[in-house]
Design a protein around this motif. Structure first.
Motif, PDB file in Angstrom:
ATOM      1  N   LYS A  51       9.930  19.716 -28.642  1.00 17.15           N
ATOM      2  CA  LYS A  51       9.843  19.778 -27.168  1.00 17.15           C
ATOM      3  C   LYS A  51      11.129  18.258 -26.658  1.00 17.15           C
ATOM      4  CE  LYS A  51       4.905  19.591 -27.630  1.00 17.15           C
ATOM      5  NZ  LYS A  51       3.294  18.566 -27.807  1.00 17.15           N
TER       6      LYS A  51
ATOM      7  N   ARG B  84      12.916  14.734 -26.271  1.00 19.18           N
ATOM      8  CA  ARG B  84      12.860  13.291 -26.602  1.00 19.18           C
ATOM      9  C   ARG B  84      13.391  12.350 -26.025  1.00 19.18           C
ATOM     10  NH1 ARG B  84      15.675  13.976 -33.411  1.00 19.18           N
ATOM     11  NH2 ARG B  84      15.529  16.041 -33.463  1.00 19.18           N
ATOM     12  N   PRO B  85      12.702  11.020 -25.668  1.00 17.52           N
ATOM     13  CA  PRO B  85      13.236  10.268 -25.663  1.00 17.52           C
ATOM     14  C   PRO B  85      13.634   8.770 -25.546  1.00 17.52           C
ATOM     15  CG  PRO B  85      11.058  10.064 -27.093  1.00 17.52           C
ATOM     16  CD  PRO B  85      11.450  11.496 -27.512  1.00 17.52           C
TER      17      PRO B  85
ATOM     18  N   ASN C 152      10.979  21.375 -33.823  1.00 14.37           N
ATOM     19  CA  ASN C 152      10.458  20.026 -33.189  1.00 14.37           C
ATOM     20  C   ASN C 152       9.532  19.586 -34.233  1.00 14.37           C
ATOM     21  OD1 ASN C 152       8.426  19.815 -30.242  1.00 14.37           O
ATOM     22  ND2 ASN C 152       6.261  19.764 -31.670  1.00 14.37           N
TER      23      ASN C 152
ATOM     24  N   ALA D 135      11.372  15.906 -33.475  1.00 10.13           N
ATOM     25  CA  ALA D 135      11.020  15.662 -31.533  1.00 10.13           C
ATOM     26  C   ALA D 135       9.810  15.047 -31.289  1.00 10.13           C
ATOM     27  CB  ALA D 135      10.703  17.030 -31.263  1.00 10.13           C
ATOM     28  N   ALA D 136       8.693  15.722 -32.486  1.00  9.39           N
ATOM     29  CA  ALA D 136       7.448  15.281 -32.648  1.00  9.39           C
ATOM     30  C   ALA D 136       7.116  13.355 -33.030  1.00  9.39           C
ATOM     31  CB  ALA D 136       6.499  15.534 -33.103  1.00  9.39           C
TER      32      ALA D 136
ATOM     33  N   ARG E  65       8.775  11.111 -30.155  1.00 12.10           N
ATOM     34  CA  ARG E  65       7.790  11.029 -28.940  1.00 12.10           C
ATOM     35  C   ARG E  65       6.490  10.116 -29.666  1.00 12.10           C
ATOM     36  NH1 ARG E  65       7.721  14.656 -25.153  1.00 12.10           N
ATOM     37  NH2 ARG E  65       6.352  14.429 -25.072  1.00 12.10           N
TER      38      ARG E  65
ATOM     39  N   ASP F  20       8.266   6.553 -30.376  1.00 12.05           N
ATOM     40  CA  ASP F  20       8.200   5.956 -28.891  1.00 12.05           C
ATOM     41  C   ASP F  20       7.023   5.421 -28.144  1.00 12.05           C
ATOM     42  OD1 ASP F  20      10.357   5.795 -26.221  1.00 12.05           O
ATOM     43  OD2 ASP F  20       8.486   6.384 -25.179  1.00 12.05           O
ATOM     44  N   ARG F  21       6.050   6.094 -28.933  1.00  8.76           N
ATOM     45  CA  ARG F  21       5.306   5.739 -27.806  1.00  8.76           C
ATOM     46  C   ARG F  21       4.365   4.197 -28.672  1.00  8.76           C
ATOM     47  NH1 ARG F  21       0.567   8.938 -25.205  1.00  8.76           N
ATOM     48  NH2 ARG F  21       1.571  10.395 -24.496  1.00  8.76           N
TER      49      ARG F  21
ATOM     50  N   SER G  88      12.635   3.141 -31.121  1.00 10.69           N
ATOM     51  CA  SER G  88      13.517   4.206 -30.860  1.00 10.69           C
ATOM     52  C   SER G  88      14.442   4.144 -31.495  1.00 10.69           C
ATOM     53  CB  SER G  88      14.655   3.698 -29.345  1.00 10.69           C
ATOM     54  OG  SER G  88      13.729   3.701 -28.096  1.00 10.69           O
TER      55      SER G  88
ATOM     56  N   GLU H 121       1.462  14.428 -32.755  1.00 12.22           N
ATOM     57  CA  GLU H 121       1.798  14.577 -31.374  1.00 12.22           C
ATOM     58  C   GLU H 121       0.884  15.152 -30.316  1.00 12.22           C
ATOM     59  OE1 GLU H 121       4.073  15.694 -27.976  1.00 12.22           O
ATOM     60  OE2 GLU H 121       3.677  16.853 -29.613  1.00 12.22           O
TER      61      GLU H 121
END
Length: 405
Positions: free
Chosen positions: A159, A161-162, A184, A187-188, A191, A194-195, A199, A401
C-alpha cells in the motif's frame, strides 16, 4: 568449565571472549532439553553442550574435522539454550567464534561452497533478489522442488506509504528479502506509525543488516555491511531520529549486536554502540504508544509464531501477543511456542531436511487451535511456514493495519 587454549588459539582476535564463555559453562545439560536439533536427532553433539565441547577441543589444539563442522552447521542459532541456561552462557557468540576457526581449518565440499557463495551473492542484494524472485514465479513449475516451495505464488502489493510529516521521526531497515517477498510489511508499519504521529525517514543507502554474510562463512563481509549501514543512518541519527525500527526480528537481533561485534574497531565502536542502543523491534516502539488512538477492532482468530530472534535473542517473548490481544485479536494457544520453526535465515536451504521437519512440527502446533491466519514477526519465518501451503502466514503489523478504520 576448565579451559586451556592452545598457543594458536590465544592469538585469535576473540580468544579472551571465547575462553570466558567456555569457563562460564558448567556442563549441566539443561540446554539440551530445549534444543530443537537435539530433540530431533538425539545426538549429544547436536545439542549445545556437545557443540560447546567440540569448540573447546578445537580451541585447545585438537584437529577440527568435517564431522565437527557438520555438528556446528546443524545448529540453528535459535538461542533457545541461552534462555534455558542457568549460568548465562553466551552461546551464540561462542558458536560464531568456533565456526570461524573450524571453517578456516576444514575446506568445504564444492557443492556447499557454491551454495553458500550463491546465497551470499543473491540474498543480501535486494534488487537482484527481487528480479530473480519474479523470474522464479514465472518459471515456478520448472524449478527443482526445494526451490519451488520457496517461491511464493503471489506477493501482495504494498500500500502507499504516508508522507514524512511529523516531528517525531524514526529510521526503518528495509531489509534484503522482505522488499521482494513481503513489500507491504514495512508499508503497513509506516502507516500504523503515521497514525501515532511518527514518520519514517528513508535511508536508501542502508541495505542488508549483514547477518547473511556473517553466518555463511564471511564474518568480515557481514561486518562491512554493518559499517555501511551505520554510515547510511548516521546523518539521520545526528538530526534526531529517535529509533532504528526493524520489522524483521532476525535483522533486529543482529543490529543490536553491532556494538559488541565492532567494539574493537576504533573507527566504528562508538557509532556501532549508538546504533545498537537505538535499534528497536517494531513491537518495542508500539507498546509505548497510546494504541487506543488506532481504534483497531478485530476478533480475527490467529496463532502467533514468536520467532526465536524475538523471544530468545531480543527477549521480547509475549510482547506482540499482548498488543494483539489488547487490540481485540483472538489468539489461540500454541503448544511448545519456544521451539524454532526451522527457518533460521538460510538454514532452510543449507539444512533442508532438518528444517522441513521443524517446520512441520511447528505448523502442527500453530494449527492445533484452528486459526484463520498465522502471524509472525520475521520474514524468514513467514516465508518458511507459508511454503507448506497450509494456513496463510502474515506479518502481524499487516493484520493490525488491515483492521484500521
Amino acid at each position: 568449565m576448565q579451559t586451556t587454549l592452545s598457543e594458536h588459539a590465544r592469538q585469535l582476535p576473540r580468544a579472551l571472549e571465547a575462553e570466558s564463555i567456555l569457563r562460564s559453562c558448567v556442563h549441566c545439560g539443561f540446554c539440551n532439553a530445549t534444543c530443537p536439533t537435539y530433540q530431533l536427532l538425539g545426538d549429544e553433539l547436536d545439542g549445545p553442550r556437545g557443540r560447546i565441547y567440540l569448540i573447546k577441543q578445537v580451541l585447545e589444539g585438537n584437529e577440527a574435522t568435517q564431522k565437527t563442522q557438520q555438528h556446528l552447521d546443524r545448529c540453528l542459532s535459535c538461542r533457545n539454550c541461552e534462555t534455558t541456561c542457568p549460568s548465562g552462557v553466551d552461546y551464540h557468540n561462542l558458536l560464531d567464534i568456533g565456526r570461524a576457526v573450524v571453517d578456516a581449518q576444514v575446506p568445504r565440499p564444492l557443492g556447499q561452497r557454491l551454495l553458500r557463495e550463491g546465497l551470499r551473492s543473491v540474498v543480501p542484494n535486494a534488487g537482484l533478489f527481487k528480479k530473480l524472485l519474479g523470474s522464479g514465479q514465472v518459471l515456478r513449475a520448472w524449478l527443482p522442488a526445494p526451490l519451488q516451495i520457496k517461491v511464493p505464488r503471489q506477493v501482495p502489493a504494498a500500500k502507499p506509504r504516508p508522507a514524512t510529516r511529523h516531528t517525531r521521526r524514526v529510521l526503518m531497515l528495509e531489509g534484503c528479502v522482505q522488499p521482494g517477498l513481503s513489500p507491504n510489511t514495512n508499508a503497513a508499519a509506516a502507516r500504523v506509525l503515521d497514525r501515532l504521529g511518527i514518520s519514517v525517514t528513508a535511508a536508501p543507502e542502508a541495505g542488508c543488516c549483514g547477518a547473511v554474510d556473517y553466518h555463511l562463512d564471511a564474518q568480515a563481509g557481514g561486518l562491512d555491511r554493518a559499517r555501511r549501514n551505520i554510515d547510511a543512518w548516521w546523518p539521520a541519527i545526528e538530526q534526531g531520529a529517535e529509533a532504528i525500527v526493524q520489522t524483521a526480528s532476525g535483522c533486529g537481533a543482529f543490529i543490536k549486536d553491532y556494538g559488541h561485534l565492532l567494539a574493537s574497531d576504533p573507527a566504528y565502536a562508538r557509532k556501532a554502540a549508538t546504533v545498537s542502543a537505538l535499534a528497536r523491534d517494531l513491537v518495542e516502539v508500539l507498546r509505548d504508544e497510546p494504541l487506543e488512538k488506532l481504534r483497531v477492532r478485530s476478533n480475527q482468530r490467529l496463532a502467533f509464531h514468536c520467532p526465536c530472534t524475538l523471544q530468545h535473542a531480543q527477549k521480547l517473548a509475549g510482547a506482540v501477543e499482548a498488543i494483539l490481544a489488547s487490540l481485540g485479536f483472538n489468539l489461540t494457544l500454541v503448544p511448545d511456542s519456544h521451539l524454532c520453526c526451522g527457518s533460521a535465515g538460510t538454514y532452510s536451504l543449507t539444512q533442508p531436511e532438518l528444517s522441513r521437519q521443524l517446520r512441520d512440527n511447528k505448523l502442527q502446533a500453530l494449527e492445533s487451535g484452528h486459526p484463520d491466519v498465522i502471524a509472525t514477526a520475521n520474514i524468514g519465518c513467514q516465508s518458511h511456514l507459508d511454503s507448506a501451503g497450509r494456513t496463510p502466514v502474515r506479518h502481524w503489523i499487516e493484520l493490525v493495519e488491515a483492521a484500521l478504520p
